[in-house]
Design a protein around this motif. Structure first.
Motif, short mmCIF file in Angstrom:
data_model
loop_
_atom_site.label_atom_id
_atom_site.label_comp_id
_atom_site.label_asym_id
_atom_site.label_seq_id
_atom_site.Cartn_x
_atom_site.Cartn_y
_atom_site.Cartn_z
N THR A 216 0.84 -1.18 0.00
CA THR A 216 0.00 0.00 0.00
C THR A 216 0.88 1.24 0.00
OG1 THR A 216 -0.10 -0.02 2.40
CG2 THR A 216 -1.88 -1.14 1.24
N PRO A 217 0.58 2.20 -0.88
CA PRO A 217 1.41 3.40 -0.92
C PRO A 217 1.27 4.18 0.38
CG PRO A 217 -0.39 3.54 -2.53
CD PRO A 217 -0.48 2.21 -1.85
N GLN A 218 2.42 4.62 0.90
CA GLN A 218 2.42 5.37 2.14
C GLN A 218 2.52 6.85 1.83
OE1 GLN A 218 5.44 3.98 4.77
NE2 GLN A 218 4.73 1.89 4.75
N LYS A 219 1.89 7.65 2.67
CA LYS A 219 1.95 9.09 2.50
C LYS A 219 3.25 9.60 3.10
CE LYS A 219 -3.02 9.70 2.79
NZ LYS A 219 -4.12 10.26 3.55
N PRO A 220 3.81 10.67 2.53
CA PRO A 220 5.00 11.26 3.12
C PRO A 220 4.73 11.70 4.55
CG PRO A 220 4.62 12.15 0.93
CD PRO A 220 3.42 11.32 1.29
N GLY A 221 5.75 11.61 5.38
CA GLY A 221 5.62 11.98 6.78
C GLY A 221 5.40 13.48 6.95
N LYS A 222 5.07 13.85 8.18
CA LYS A 222 4.86 15.25 8.54
C LYS A 222 6.18 16.01 8.45
CE LYS A 222 4.10 17.21 12.86
NZ LYS A 222 3.57 17.13 14.20
N LEU A 223 6.14 17.24 8.03
CA LEU A 223 7.33 18.08 7.89
C LEU A 223 7.92 18.38 9.26
CD1 LEU A 223 9.10 19.76 5.92
CD2 LEU A 223 7.57 21.67 6.40
N ILE A 224 9.25 18.27 9.39
CA ILE A 224 9.94 18.65 10.61
C ILE A 224 10.80 19.87 10.31
CG2 ILE A 224 11.88 17.07 10.25
CD1 ILE A 224 11.90 16.72 13.35
N ARG A 225 10.69 20.87 11.15
CA ARG A 225 11.44 22.12 10.97
C ARG A 225 12.28 22.39 12.21
NH1 ARG A 225 8.67 25.41 6.94
NH2 ARG A 225 6.64 24.52 6.51
N SER A 226 13.17 23.35 12.09
CA SER A 226 13.98 23.76 13.23
C SER A 226 13.06 24.18 14.37
CB SER A 226 14.89 24.91 12.81
OG SER A 226 15.67 25.32 13.90
N GLY A 227 13.32 23.66 15.56
CA GLY A 227 12.51 23.96 16.73
C GLY A 227 11.46 22.91 17.03
N ASP A 228 11.17 22.02 16.06
CA ASP A 228 10.21 20.95 16.28
C ASP A 228 10.81 19.86 17.16
OD1 ASP A 228 8.35 22.26 14.75
OD2 ASP A 228 8.46 20.89 13.04
N VAL A 229 9.94 19.02 17.73
CA VAL A 229 10.38 17.93 18.60
C VAL A 229 10.27 16.61 17.83
CG1 VAL A 229 9.88 16.67 20.73
CG2 VAL A 229 9.76 19.17 20.69
N LEU A 230 11.32 15.82 17.92
CA LEU A 230 11.38 14.49 17.32
C LEU A 230 11.41 13.48 18.45
CD1 LEU A 230 11.85 12.81 14.70
CD2 LEU A 230 14.29 13.09 15.12
N SER A 231 10.51 12.49 18.41
CA SER A 231 10.44 11.49 19.48
C SER A 231 10.61 10.10 18.90
CB SER A 231 9.09 11.57 20.19
OG SER A 231 8.93 12.82 20.81
N GLY A 232 11.22 9.22 19.69
CA GLY A 232 11.39 7.83 19.29
C GLY A 232 12.35 7.13 20.22
N GLU A 233 12.61 5.87 19.91
CA GLU A 233 13.53 5.08 20.72
C GLU A 233 14.97 5.43 20.36
OE1 GLU A 233 14.80 0.50 21.78
OE2 GLU A 233 12.99 0.86 20.62
N LEU A 234 15.80 5.64 21.39
CA LEU A 234 17.21 5.97 21.19
C LEU A 234 18.02 4.68 21.15
CD1 LEU A 234 19.40 8.19 20.98
CD2 LEU A 234 19.64 7.99 23.47
#
Length: 133
Positions: free
Chosen positions: A22-40
């Motif tokens: 299934t085609p996936q949509k591009p992810g949300k735009l990340i800009r300077s100052g935004d927060v990125l979360s995930g497993e380190l």
């Protein structure tokens, strides 16, 4: 040969996650100052610039995110899912060492697509700070 095997082993799960009918949509735009979360994740790689010395490398695995132009999707259909955190001091390295294996959030100040041979992530975060809850 060892590095190539290590790279193939570590990148295989990332590649497999994107091979979907299934085609996936591009992810949300990340800009300077935004927060990125995930497993380190903490990895040990050999740095060609430091004579093959093993160095700790830290990576966040997150949902796909698009980068601002001119980087865009980093030549990926949905945008990068793995983000290498570049440490510029021993204090930053120590902070990440203590958080390895956990879910974390970082404020992104500077980000770009990976371009150098041997980089283990799809995108590189060169300036960042850990966000505490």
């Amino acid at each position: 040969m060892g590095f190539a095997f290590l790279a193939a082993t570590l990148l295989a799960p990332c590649v497999g996650a994107q091979q979907n009918d299934t085609p996936q949509k591009p992810g949300k735009l990340i800009r300077s100052g935004d927060v990125l979360s995930g497993e380190l994740n903490a990895m040990r790689v050999r740095d060609a610039r430091k004579g093959g010395k093993r160095v700790a490398t830290y990576q966040i695995t997150s949902e796909p995110r698009r980068l601002p132009p001119p980087n865009g999707l980093c030549n990926l259909e949905t945008g990068p899912e793995t983000f290498q955190l570049v440490t510029t001091s021993e204090a930053q390295a120590a902070q990440l060492r203590s958080l390895a294996g956990r879910e974390i959030s970082v404020k992104v100040d500077e980000i770009a697509c990976a371009q150098d041979a041997g980089q283990m992530s799809e995108a590189i975060v060169t300036k960042w700070s850990v966000v505490t809850k």
